[in-house]
Design an enzyme around this catalytic site. Sequence first.
Site, short mmCIF file in Angstrom:
data_model
loop_
_atom_site.label_atom_id
_atom_site.label_comp_id
_atom_site.label_asym_id
_atom_site.label_seq_id
_atom_site.Cartn_x
_atom_site.Cartn_y
_atom_site.Cartn_z
N HIS A 13 0.83 -1.21 0.00
CA HIS A 13 0.00 0.00 0.00
C HIS A 13 0.87 1.25 0.00
O HIS A 13 2.01 1.25 0.47
CB HIS A 13 -0.93 0.00 1.21
CG HIS A 13 -0.19 0.04 2.52
ND1 HIS A 13 0.33 1.22 3.05
CD2 HIS A 13 0.14 -0.93 3.39
CE1 HIS A 13 0.93 0.96 4.19
NE2 HIS A 13 0.84 -0.34 4.42
N GLU A 93 -2.38 -7.08 7.62
CA GLU A 93 -1.05 -6.96 8.21
C GLU A 93 -0.99 -7.67 9.55
O GLU A 93 -2.02 -7.87 10.21
CB GLU A 93 -0.71 -5.47 8.39
CG GLU A 93 0.66 -5.18 8.98
CD GLU A 93 1.83 -5.64 8.12
OE1 GLU A 93 2.00 -6.87 7.94
OE2 GLU A 93 2.61 -4.79 7.65
#
Length: 197
Positions: A13, A93
């Site tokens: 990202h 994550e």
Amino acid sequence: MVLSRPTIYFIRHGETDWNLEGRLQGQKDIPLNDLGRVQAEEAGRRLKDIAPHCEDLAYVASPMRRTRETMEILRAAIGLHPQSYRLDERLIELTFGSWEGMTWKEVRKAEPQLAALRERDKWNYVPPGGGESYAMLTDRIRPVLDYLTRDTVIVAHGGVARAFLAICCGVSSRQAASMDIWQGRVLVIEGRNHRWV
């Protein structure tokens, strides 16, 4: 076990304000900042350069806001419908537990002994307050890789990229835990090899 996997185009990202401040994001849902949106567009352009038939690829993202924003911006940049991709919860994550929101400097000041333990073995260390180690993350995401059936663009997180490199490319856990995972670039994983574009 799949012997040879399809090619993975991994994109971390884009930048968030917490990245900029050096804060541990983990599973906190922080949006992209302005630079992060530029990086997402840049990643889309790089992808189009190396995968000219990118409309034929599969697209999968972590469900976090920063990864969805990155995916939608990069898909728009290459002329694909922004929302036509799949989410996979397993790509979220790793969590830093009670350390999330802190900088490493703050962690080292607040809990120097625990920070030192993590430095000795980043791969296996589990942060306090329900944290997760890279080893645990690797176990969580391995099934995602085992069932890829075609070349795939994956937008996820730095920790996920490190786990992919260990699983797919045989990068040692010590090396993988400390590797830089770039924003705005594409990590191409082909067989046991990897390269940044």
